[in-house]
Design a protein around this motif. Structure first.
Motif, PDB file in Angstrom:
ATOM      1  N   ASP A  56       0.831  -1.212   0.000  1.00  0.00           N
ATOM      2  CA  ASP A  56       0.000   0.000   0.000  1.00  0.00           C
ATOM      3  C   ASP A  56       0.862   1.258   0.000  1.00  0.00           C
ATOM      4  O   ASP A  56       0.528   2.255  -0.647  1.00  0.00           O
ATOM      5  CB  ASP A  56      -0.928   0.021   1.229  1.00  0.00           C
ATOM      6  CG  ASP A  56      -1.993  -1.062   1.133  1.00  0.00           C
ATOM      7  OD1 ASP A  56      -2.217  -1.581   0.035  1.00  0.00           O
ATOM      8  OD2 ASP A  56      -2.580  -1.397   2.190  1.00  0.00           O
ATOM      9  N   LEU A  57       1.959   1.200   0.757  1.00  0.00           N
ATOM     10  CA  LEU A  57       2.852   2.360   0.813  1.00  0.00           C
ATOM     11  C   LEU A  57       3.374   2.705  -0.584  1.00  0.00           C
ATOM     12  O   LEU A  57       3.345   3.868  -1.006  1.00  0.00           O
ATOM     13  CB  LEU A  57       4.021   2.060   1.768  1.00  0.00           C
ATOM     14  CG  LEU A  57       5.031   3.188   1.928  1.00  0.00           C
ATOM     15  CD1 LEU A  57       4.420   4.356   2.690  1.00  0.00           C
ATOM     16  CD2 LEU A  57       6.283   2.691   2.642  1.00  0.00           C
ATOM     17  N   ALA A  58       3.845   1.656  -1.314  1.00  0.00           N
ATOM     18  CA  ALA A  58       4.352   1.890  -2.672  1.00  0.00           C
ATOM     19  C   ALA A  58       3.236   2.415  -3.582  1.00  0.00           C
ATOM     20  O   ALA A  58       3.450   3.322  -4.387  1.00  0.00           O
ATOM     21  CB  ALA A  58       4.939   0.604  -3.239  1.00  0.00           C
ATOM     22  N   ALA A  59       2.037   1.848  -3.422  1.00  0.00           N
ATOM     23  CA  ALA A  59       0.919   2.262  -4.284  1.00  0.00           C
ATOM     24  C   ALA A  59       0.549   3.725  -4.044  1.00  0.00           C
ATOM     25  O   ALA A  59       0.183   4.442  -4.977  1.00  0.00           O
ATOM     26  CB  ALA A  59      -0.288   1.359  -4.025  1.00  0.00           C
ATOM     27  N   ASP A  60       0.668   4.179  -2.785  1.00  0.00           N
ATOM     28  CA  ASP A  60       0.181   5.519  -2.445  1.00  0.00           C
ATOM     29  C   ASP A  60       1.255   6.606  -2.485  1.00  0.00           C
ATOM     30  O   ASP A  60       0.931   7.796  -2.521  1.00  0.00           O
ATOM     31  CB  ASP A  60      -0.432   5.504  -1.023  1.00  0.00           C
ATOM     32  CG  ASP A  60      -1.656   4.591  -0.977  1.00  0.00           C
ATOM     33  OD1 ASP A  60      -2.221   4.341  -2.055  1.00  0.00           O
ATOM     34  OD2 ASP A  60      -2.010   4.114   0.117  1.00  0.00           O
ATOM     35  N   ALA A  61       2.529   6.215  -2.414  1.00  0.00           N
ATOM     36  CA  ALA A  61       3.605   7.221  -2.367  1.00  0.00           C
ATOM     37  C   ALA A  61       3.731   7.927  -3.719  1.00  0.00           C
ATOM     38  O   ALA A  61       3.197   7.466  -4.734  1.00  0.00           O
ATOM     39  CB  ALA A  61       4.928   6.541  -2.015  1.00  0.00           C
ATOM     40  N   VAL A  76       7.929 -10.328  -4.329  1.00  0.00           N
ATOM     41  CA  VAL A  76       8.192  -8.970  -3.843  1.00  0.00           C
ATOM     42  C   VAL A  76       8.200  -7.966  -5.000  1.00  0.00           C
ATOM     43  O   VAL A  76       7.341  -7.089  -5.092  1.00  0.00           O
ATOM     44  CB  VAL A  76       9.529  -8.910  -3.062  1.00  0.00           C
ATOM     45  CG1 VAL A  76       9.877  -7.477  -2.708  1.00  0.00           C
ATOM     46  CG2 VAL A  76       9.431  -9.752  -1.795  1.00  0.00           C
ATOM     47  N   ILE A  77       9.164  -8.100  -5.915  1.00  0.00           N
ATOM     48  CA  ILE A  77       9.320  -7.028  -6.900  1.00  0.00           C
ATOM     49  C   ILE A  77       8.194  -7.058  -7.948  1.00  0.00           C
ATOM     50  O   ILE A  77       7.741  -6.011  -8.403  1.00  0.00           O
ATOM     51  CB  ILE A  77      10.731  -7.013  -7.545  1.00  0.00           C
ATOM     52  CG1 ILE A  77      10.932  -5.762  -8.388  1.00  0.00           C
ATOM     53  CG2 ILE A  77      11.021  -8.258  -8.337  1.00  0.00           C
ATOM     54  CD1 ILE A  77      10.763  -4.448  -7.679  1.00  0.00           C
ATOM     55  N   VAL A  84       2.599  -0.040  -8.382  1.00  0.00           N
ATOM     56  CA  VAL A  84       2.779   1.297  -8.954  1.00  0.00           C
ATOM     57  C   VAL A  84       2.266   1.356 -10.398  1.00  0.00           C
ATOM     58  O   VAL A  84       2.462   2.352 -11.094  1.00  0.00           O
ATOM     59  CB  VAL A  84       4.264   1.766  -8.888  1.00  0.00           C
ATOM     60  CG1 VAL A  84       4.754   1.782  -7.448  1.00  0.00           C
ATOM     61  CG2 VAL A  84       5.174   0.918  -9.759  1.00  0.00           C
ATOM     62  N   GLY A  85       1.636   0.280 -10.847  1.00  0.00           N
ATOM     63  CA  GLY A  85       1.033   0.264 -12.195  1.00  0.00           C
ATOM     64  C   GLY A  85       2.075   0.276 -13.301  1.00  0.00           C
ATOM     65  O   GLY A  85       1.813   0.750 -14.413  1.00  0.00           O
ATOM     66  N   ALA A 241      14.159   2.221 -13.904  1.00  0.00           N
ATOM     67  CA  ALA A 241      12.893   2.854 -13.528  1.00  0.00           C
ATOM     68  C   ALA A 241      11.769   1.945 -13.971  1.00  0.00           C
ATOM     69  O   ALA A 241      11.773   1.456 -15.099  1.00  0.00           O
ATOM     70  CB  ALA A 241      12.772   4.203 -14.236  1.00  0.00           C
ATOM     71  N   ASN A 242      10.839   1.681 -13.060  1.00  0.00           N
ATOM     72  CA  ASN A 242       9.610   0.950 -13.401  1.00  0.00           C
ATOM     73  C   ASN A 242       8.510   1.997 -13.511  1.00  0.00           C
ATOM     74  O   ASN A 242       8.047   2.526 -12.497  1.00  0.00           O
ATOM     75  CB  ASN A 242       9.265  -0.050 -12.310  1.00  0.00           C
ATOM     76  CG  ASN A 242      10.312  -1.142 -12.195  1.00  0.00           C
ATOM     77  OD1 ASN A 242      10.279  -2.123 -12.928  1.00  0.00           O
ATOM     78  ND2 ASN A 242      11.267  -0.966 -11.291  1.00  0.00           N
ATOM     79  N   ILE A 243       8.126   2.289 -14.753  1.00  0.00           N
ATOM     80  CA  ILE A 243       7.246   3.431 -15.008  1.00  0.00           C
ATOM     81  C   ILE A 243       5.793   2.993 -15.178  1.00  0.00           C
ATOM     82  O   ILE A 243       5.498   2.075 -15.948  1.00  0.00           O
ATOM     83  CB  ILE A 243       7.701   4.153 -16.311  1.00  0.00           C
ATOM     84  CG1 ILE A 243       9.166   4.609 -16.213  1.00  0.00           C
ATOM     85  CG2 ILE A 243       6.776   5.307 -16.657  1.00  0.00           C
ATOM     86  CD1 ILE A 243       9.435   5.727 -15.261  1.00  0.00           C
ATOM     87  N   GLY A 244       4.902   3.673 -14.470  1.00  0.00           N
ATOM     88  CA  GLY A 244       3.464   3.498 -14.679  1.00  0.00           C
ATOM     89  C   GLY A 244       2.858   4.814 -15.115  1.00  0.00           C
ATOM     90  O   GLY A 244       3.553   5.835 -15.166  1.00  0.00           O
ATOM     91  N   PRO A 245       1.570   4.815 -15.393  1.00  0.00           N
ATOM     92  CA  PRO A 245       0.947   6.064 -15.860  1.00  0.00           C
ATOM     93  C   PRO A 245       1.002   7.178 -14.823  1.00  0.00           C
ATOM     94  O   PRO A 245       1.209   8.336 -15.164  1.00  0.00           O
ATOM     95  CB  PRO A 245      -0.502   5.663 -16.150  1.00  0.00           C
ATOM     96  CG  PRO A 245      -0.566   4.196 -16.076  1.00  0.00           C
ATOM     97  CD  PRO A 245       0.634   3.686 -15.377  1.00  0.00           C
TER      98      PRO A 245
END
Ligand code: GGG
Length: 325
Positions: A56-61, A76-77, A84-85, A241-245
């Motif tokens: 949740d922390l990663a999703a919301d940060a 994990v990864i 993070v999408g 970098a793992n990039i999401g929208p």
């Protein structure tokens, strides 16, 4: 606004290189760091490798800085990338003056599809001694990575774009990948070459200067970027970098390196360069350039950790980088 950065050191040398990158970020910006745990040691202590609160922390940060995953990498990864999408894994592999590189002319960026291929986890043992894995390639995900890769090349001044595949064997799945890349290139007026991923591995080793951005299915991107690390002086130099929208996670390409973990000699440069990508993603272009210049200065003049032939510690290299900021 103070952006919130989720900090997840993970396993092994992640516990050493992530604090180094946090020092650097703290020197150039004003961020709220929130730390959470994940990995083999968390599985042992709590029974699950990735607690919900870390996800949740990663999703919301606003962005996440991740260290390394050990044996529990798949637990994990992969979910963190999903949190993070992320659909694109961007892995630059550059040779730096001052570092003994096998191919000093290397300047590559792997744009790796980050959601499917053979990383779907659809694996089973269908009979005793008989196992299967389902490789998923969709038109949507292939188009999305192609769009990202072609745009990345255009925006970052790369003339050469190569689409890696193995469509002569994986006719249906990599056929789909190639068709999607071709359609996106036609629509956008982009030029590119196709290359069989096995032959491409050899060509990258022999003539890396002929390549720029390489758009790849998931596993090919993971493997070819490790190969490229070998061209430039090792995994200690490759950020990603793992990039999401709307969100992103940044991590060194290297793993947890259990052979050297705990000795204080891991190279922090890959994670600090990942932090520079994080800065750029959050819009701090000038700070990102400052960090990269400081890393380049230390790579040129030392000190160097043992993977680069030196005898400096993680702390020595971090201090030298921070001194230059
Ligand atoms: N090859 C270096 C390494 O171990 N990287 C960590 C890793 O395997 N991550 C999984 C991934 O990138 O998909």
């Amino acid at each position: 606004m103070t952006e919130e950065i989720a900090v997840i050191p993970g396993d092994g040398i992640g516990q050493e290189v992530v604090p180094a990158a946090v020092d650097v970020l703290d020197t150039v910006g004003d961020f709220a760091f929130v730390e959470a745990e994940a990995g083999d040691h968390v599985l042992e202590a709590e029974g699950e490798a990735l607690p919900q609160e870390t996800y949740d922390l990663a999703a919301d940060a606003d962005a996440t800085l991740f260290g390394a995953a050990g044996e529990t990498a798949a637990d994990v990864i992969l979910p963190l990338r999903e949190a993070v999408g992320s659909f694109a894994n961007v892995r630059p592999a550059r040779a730096y003056p001052g570092v003994d590189a096998l191919r000093p002319e290397t300047d590559l960026v792997f744009v790796r599809e980050n959601t499917e291929g053979v990383y779907t986890g659809i694996e089973s043992e269908i009979a005793d001694g008989v196992t299967t894995l389902t490789r998923v390639i969709t038109e949507d995900a292939s188009r999305r990575i192609a769009e990202y890769g072609f745009e990345y090349a255009a925006e970052n001044g790369f003339d050469d774009v190569t689409v890696a595949h193995k469509a002569n064997v994986m006719r249906v799945t990599d056929g789909e990948f190639l068709d999607a890349c071709e359609a996106v290139a036609d629509e956008g007026g982009y030029e590119y070459d196709e290359a069989l991923m096995d032959a491409l591995a050899m060509h990258l080793l022999l003539r890396p200067e002929e390549y720029g951005v390489v758009i790849c299915p998931n596993l090919a991107g993971d493997m070819l970027s490790d190969l490229a690390a070998g061209l430039v002086g090792g995994l200690g130099l490759l950020p990603s970098a793992n990039i999401g929208p709307d969100n992103a996670l940044f991590e060194p390409v290297h793993g947890s390196a259990p052979d050297i973990a705990g000795q204080g000699i891991s190279n922090p440069c890959a994670t600090i360069l990942s932090a520079a990508m994080l800065l750029e993603h959050l819009g701090y272009q000038e700070e990102a350039t400052t960090v990269r210049t400081a890393v380049e200065g230390v790579l040129a003049d030392g000190p160097h950790t043992p993977d680069l032939g030196g005898d400096a510690s993680t702390e020595d290299v971090t201090e030298a980088i921070v001194d230059r900021l």
